[in-house]
Scaffold this motif. Structure first.
Motif, PDB file in Angstrom:
ATOM      1  N   LEU A  78       0.797  -1.221   0.000  1.00 51.16           N
ATOM      2  CA  LEU A  78       0.000   0.000   0.000  1.00 51.16           C
ATOM      3  C   LEU A  78       0.833   1.276   0.000  1.00 51.16           C
ATOM      4  CD1 LEU A  78      -2.819   1.221  -0.016  1.00 51.16           C
ATOM      5  CD2 LEU A  78      -2.873   1.025   2.470  1.00 51.16           C
ATOM      6  N   LEU A  79       1.806   1.402   0.901  1.00 50.77           N
ATOM      7  CA  LEU A  79       2.568   2.650   0.953  1.00 50.77           C
ATOM      8  C   LEU A  79       3.391   2.853  -0.310  1.00 50.77           C
ATOM      9  CD1 LEU A  79       3.203   5.185   2.504  1.00 50.77           C
ATOM     10  CD2 LEU A  79       5.023   3.973   3.694  1.00 50.77           C
ATOM     11  N   ASN A  80       3.996   1.774  -0.822  1.00 50.51           N
ATOM     12  CA  ASN A  80       4.737   1.887  -2.087  1.00 50.51           C
ATOM     13  C   ASN A  80       3.834   2.395  -3.199  1.00 50.51           C
ATOM     14  OD1 ASN A  80       7.153   0.989  -1.066  1.00 50.51           O
ATOM     15  ND2 ASN A  80       6.988  -1.082  -1.876  1.00 50.51           N
ATOM     16  N   ARG A  81       2.634   1.827  -3.278  1.00 49.55           N
ATOM     17  CA  ARG A  81       1.693   2.224  -4.332  1.00 49.55           C
ATOM     18  C   ARG A  81       1.308   3.697  -4.184  1.00 49.55           C
ATOM     19  NH1 ARG A  81      -1.708  -1.923  -6.266  1.00 49.55           N
ATOM     20  NH2 ARG A  81      -2.730  -0.271  -7.453  1.00 49.55           N
ATOM     21  N   ILE A  82       1.050   4.102  -2.948  1.00 50.14           N
ATOM     22  CA  ILE A  82       0.636   5.487  -2.719  1.00 50.14           C
ATOM     23  C   ILE A  82       1.769   6.449  -3.061  1.00 50.14           C
ATOM     24  CG2 ILE A  82      -0.072   7.168  -0.989  1.00 50.14           C
ATOM     25  CD1 ILE A  82      -1.475   4.845   0.505  1.00 50.14           C
ATOM     26  N   MET A  83       2.987   6.134  -2.601  1.00 47.56           N
ATOM     27  CA  MET A  83       4.103   7.035  -2.854  1.00 47.56           C
ATOM     28  C   MET A  83       4.413   7.120  -4.343  1.00 47.56           C
ATOM     29  SD  MET A  83       4.700   8.314   0.044  1.00 47.56           S
ATOM     30  CE  MET A  83       6.154   9.280  -0.342  1.00 47.56           C
ATOM     31  N   ALA A  84       4.284   6.007  -5.052  1.00 51.96           N
ATOM     32  CA  ALA A  84       4.474   6.035  -6.505  1.00 51.96           C
ATOM     33  C   ALA A  84       3.412   6.913  -7.159  1.00 51.96           C
ATOM     34  CB  ALA A  84       4.413   4.613  -7.067  1.00 51.96           C
ATOM     35  N   ALA A  85       2.191   6.828  -6.656  1.00 50.37           N
ATOM     36  CA  ALA A  85       1.101   7.641  -7.206  1.00 50.37           C
ATOM     37  C   ALA A  85       1.332   9.128  -6.966  1.00 50.37           C
ATOM     38  CB  ALA A  85      -0.229   7.210  -6.596  1.00 50.37           C
ATOM     39  N   THR A  86       1.914   9.465  -5.804  1.00 51.84           N
ATOM     40  CA  THR A  86       2.139  10.886  -5.515  1.00 51.84           C
ATOM     41  C   THR A  86       3.180  11.491  -6.447  1.00 51.84           C
ATOM     42  OG1 THR A  86       3.881  10.535  -3.849  1.00 51.84           O
ATOM     43  CG2 THR A  86       1.593  10.550  -3.071  1.00 51.84           C
ATOM     44  N   THR A  87       4.119  10.693  -6.926  1.00 50.40           N
ATOM     45  CA  THR A  87       5.147  11.222  -7.826  1.00 50.40           C
ATOM     46  C   THR A  87       4.700  11.188  -9.285  1.00 50.40           C
ATOM     47  OG1 THR A  87       6.234   9.058  -7.856  1.00 50.40           O
ATOM     48  CG2 THR A  87       7.077  10.675  -6.312  1.00 50.40           C
ATOM     49  N   SER A  88       3.912  10.181  -9.645  1.00 50.16           N
ATOM     50  CA  SER A  88       3.462  10.065 -11.033  1.00 50.16           C
ATOM     51  C   SER A  88       2.216  10.898 -11.315  1.00 50.16           C
ATOM     52  CB  SER A  88       3.155   8.604 -11.368  1.00 50.16           C
ATOM     53  OG  SER A  88       1.992   8.169 -10.674  1.00 50.16           O
ATOM     54  N   GLY A  89       1.476  11.238 -10.243  1.00 50.48           N
ATOM     55  CA  GLY A  89       0.204  11.933 -10.431  1.00 50.48           C
ATOM     56  C   GLY A  89      -0.919  11.005 -10.827  1.00 50.48           C
ATOM     57  N   GLN A  90      -0.627   9.734 -10.947  1.00 52.05           N
ATOM     58  CA  GLN A  90      -1.624   8.750 -11.351  1.00 52.05           C
ATOM     59  C   GLN A  90      -2.064   7.944 -10.137  1.00 52.05           C
ATOM     60  OE1 GLN A  90      -2.906   8.534 -14.562  1.00 52.05           O
ATOM     61  NE2 GLN A  90      -1.728  10.404 -14.835  1.00 52.05           N
ATOM     62  N   GLY A  91      -2.997   8.481  -9.392  1.00 51.97           N
ATOM     63  CA  GLY A  91      -3.494   7.803  -8.211  1.00 51.97           C
ATOM     64  C   GLY A  91      -4.980   7.559  -8.302  1.00 51.97           C
ATOM     65  N   PRO A  92      -5.548   6.970  -7.282  1.00 45.87           N
ATOM     66  CA  PRO A  92      -6.996   6.785  -7.243  1.00 45.87           C
ATOM     67  C   PRO A  92      -7.666   8.112  -6.896  1.00 45.87           C
ATOM     68  CG  PRO A  92      -6.055   6.094  -5.181  1.00 45.87           C
ATOM     69  CD  PRO A  92      -4.895   6.496  -6.057  1.00 45.87           C
ATOM     70  N   ASP A  93      -8.969   8.140  -6.924  1.00 54.87           N
ATOM     71  CA  ASP A  93      -9.685   9.333  -6.474  1.00 54.87           C
ATOM     72  C   ASP A  93      -9.707   9.389  -4.952  1.00 54.87           C
ATOM     73  OD1 ASP A  93     -10.901  10.438  -9.076  1.00 54.87           O
ATOM     74  OD2 ASP A  93     -11.451   8.315  -9.142  1.00 54.87           O
ATOM     75  N   VAL A  94      -9.969   8.235  -4.327  1.00 53.18           N
ATOM     76  CA  VAL A  94     -10.073   8.132  -2.871  1.00 53.18           C
ATOM     77  C   VAL A  94      -9.203   6.962  -2.419  1.00 53.18           C
ATOM     78  CG1 VAL A  94     -11.651   7.908  -0.910  1.00 53.18           C
ATOM     79  CG2 VAL A  94     -12.445   8.990  -3.021  1.00 53.18           C
ATOM     80  N   LEU A  95      -8.570   7.090  -1.271  1.00 47.47           N
ATOM     81  CA  LEU A  95      -7.700   6.011  -0.810  1.00 47.47           C
ATOM     82  C   LEU A  95      -7.688   5.957   0.707  1.00 47.47           C
ATOM     83  CD1 LEU A  95      -3.973   7.152  -0.992  1.00 47.47           C
ATOM     84  CD2 LEU A  95      -5.832   8.668  -1.648  1.00 47.47           C
ATOM     85  N   ASN A  96      -7.412   4.764   1.228  1.00 46.54           N
ATOM     86  CA  ASN A  96      -7.171   4.582   2.661  1.00 46.54           C
ATOM     87  C   ASN A  96      -5.682   4.713   2.925  1.00 46.54           C
ATOM     88  OD1 ASN A  96      -9.859   3.927   2.837  1.00 46.54           O
ATOM     89  ND2 ASN A  96      -9.550   1.882   3.676  1.00 46.54           N
ATOM     90  N   ILE A  97      -5.342   5.315   4.057  1.00 46.72           N
ATOM     91  CA  ILE A  97      -3.935   5.372   4.464  1.00 46.72           C
ATOM     92  C   ILE A  97      -3.836   4.976   5.935  1.00 46.72           C
ATOM     93  CG2 ILE A  97      -3.399   7.187   2.802  1.00 46.72           C
ATOM     94  CD1 ILE A  97      -3.324   9.188   5.117  1.00 46.72           C
ATOM     95  N   GLY A  98      -2.734   4.326   6.298  1.00 44.66           N
ATOM     96  CA  GLY A  98      -2.465   4.106   7.705  1.00 44.66           C
ATOM     97  C   GLY A  98      -2.284   5.468   8.367  1.00 44.66           C
ATOM     98  N   ASN A  99      -2.883   5.680   9.532  1.00 42.69           N
ATOM     99  CA  ASN A  99      -2.824   7.028  10.119  1.00 42.69           C
ATOM    100  C   ASN A  99      -1.408   7.453  10.483  1.00 42.69           C
ATOM    101  OD1 ASN A  99      -2.434   5.558  12.494  1.00 42.69           O
ATOM    102  ND2 ASN A  99      -4.153   6.461  13.587  1.00 42.69           N
TER     103      ASN A  99
END
Length: 438
Positions: free
Chosen positions: A83-104
């Motif tokens: 999950l964190l790898n996917r999210i961090m990759a999305a933040t740099t590529s700009g290609q993420g989901p619309d809504v996401l869960n994150i560990g607090n």
């Protein structure tokens, strides 16, 4: 619950590059490429016993949302290991989901990337206002003094789950409340293929959660007041050694647990192979694995001495899942409506009841389900004896660097290599040196 970061909060790594490739260059999975106002993509974290269990839990609720709003939600349940790898990759590529869960615990790190929609007062008003949420849950949604980049969805704390029959068979009349008692009870049980305590030695975030608490119990923090890493204090070193020694010296954790990374310790507990496990909101997983609530007991996680409380008697991190909106979504209005739906009183009750977690929505906590023997312990811990992990931008690097150090020390213990104060300090020194310079 683990892993790696990106340019916005640290150096780019090969692992991150691979994660970005795995995320894809951006067709239907990216929020930035979603042109349909009637469709949202949602990355949900794996909360249940399996991804399939989560799909069965969530899909009826997403269908309910679609019927109510006309907006279809495309669900992907992402395992914690990715999950964190996917999210961090999305933040740099700009290609993420619309809504996401994150560990607090990642809130501050992800907020620092600027990729998530800030929840200011106006944005909170769209979902019923900030005061609907429990203050401790909001305290783990980002650094103090800044608008959070996510909204609390599920609240959890750690507790000690114990197998009643295994305790009775070992002649143990009551569950442990201190670490010394955990060791003593574990030694009585650890024989003939049975083990006293389960662990997830390769689960970086789980490692962090345990040693964060053990360090807090010694009055030690992992960052200084001005936010600089402080991984080699006497309290931090002693905390890591005490945790790894449960396998290395006390021998109440099976050596094979050094390789566990994704709920295997819960499976061992459900099968009667392990008598105790420290976990956050595990009841729904045990039920799905065929374990009756009568088979196990739940008590507050152990402290060094005495009873859980404030100050050094902290026995859990403030655990939980937040829900966030990717800033470059092309459907911000629909995404906000979805967050409002997921954090509504009705859904907060339903979902937290299903997962055995505690609603961070005040009104939802009134349900009697959250006063049971199991959830009551979690609720009480969150109110009295839990502390948030450091709300610093480098928190996710901390989880990777120090979580990996603990993982490697567990591997040493499993292979019979001595784990000493010196070797622990060396591992933590290496971890601190890998942190980005401020």
């Amino acid at each position: 619950m683990s892993r790696i970061r990106a340019t916005a909060v640290g150096a780019v790594t090969a692992s991150l590059a691979l994660a970005a490739t795995a995320c894809g260059g951006g067709s239907s999975t990216g929020g930035g490429s979603n042109d349909s106002p009637k469709t949202l993509t949602y990355w949900a974290s794996n909360q249940g016993a399996s991804i399939q269990v989560d799909k069965k839990v969530l899909q009826p609720e997403l269908d309910k949302f679609e019927k109510k709003t006309g907006i279809k939600v495309k669900l992907e349940v992402v395992p914690w290991s990715d999950l964190l790898n996917r999210i961090m990759a999305a933040t740099t590529s700009g290609q993420g989901p619309d809504v996401l869960n994150i560990g607090n615990t990642w809130s501050a790190s992800l907020q620092a990337t600027g990729a998530l929609l800030p929840w200011d007062a106006k944005q909170f008003d769209k979902i019923g206002g900030k005061d609907r949420f429990v203050s401790s849950a909001l305290g783990s949604a980002g650094p103090e003094g800044k608008d959070p980049a996510a909204v609390p969805l599920y609240s959890m704390s750690y507790a000690l789950y114990y197998n009643k029959k295994m305790f009775k068979d070992a002649g143990i009349s009551k569950p442990p409340t201190t670490w010394d008692e955990v060791v003593a009870d574990g030694k009585k049980i650890s024989k003939n293929g049975k083990w006293g305590l389960g662990a997830e030695g390769s689960n970086l975030s789980n490692n962090i959660h345990q040693i964060f608490v053990m360090a807090k119990q010694r009055g030690a923090d992992w960052f200084t007041a001005d936010g600089k890493p402080d991984f080699t204090s006497d309290g931090a070193v002693a905390a890591v050694k005490q945790y790894v020694d449960l396998m290395a010296k006390d021998k109440i954790i099976a050596p094979g647990n050094a390789e566990y990374a994704q709920n295997q310790s819960l499976s061992d507990f459900s099968k009667g192979k392990t008598a105790m496990v420290l976990w956050q909101a595990a009841a729904s997983t045990f039920k799905s694995q065929g374990m009756s609530e009568d088979d196990y007991g739940v008590v507050p996680a152990p402290v060094q001495s005495g009873a859980p409380g404030t100050g050094n008697q902290v026995n859990s991190m403030v655990a939980g899942i937040n829900i966030a909106v990717f800033k470059n979504t092309k459907n911000a209005d629909g995404a906000t409506k979805f967050v409002k739906f997921m954090t509504s009183d009705e859904e907060s009750k339903l979902l937290n009841k299903t997962y055995g977690s505690i609603p961070p929505v005040k009104a939802a906590q009134n349900d009697p389900a959250f006063e049971s023997a199991t959830t009551g312990v979690l609720k009480d811990t969150l109110a009295k004896s839990a502390a948030p992990l450091p709300q610093v931008a480098e928190e996710s690097q901390f989880e990777t660097a120090v979580g990996t150090a603990v993982k490697e020390l567990f591997a040493d213990a499993a292979n019979g290599k001595a784990v000493t104060t010196e070797s622990v300090k060396a591992a933590l020194t290496k971890a601190q040196q890998s942190m980005p310079n401020k």
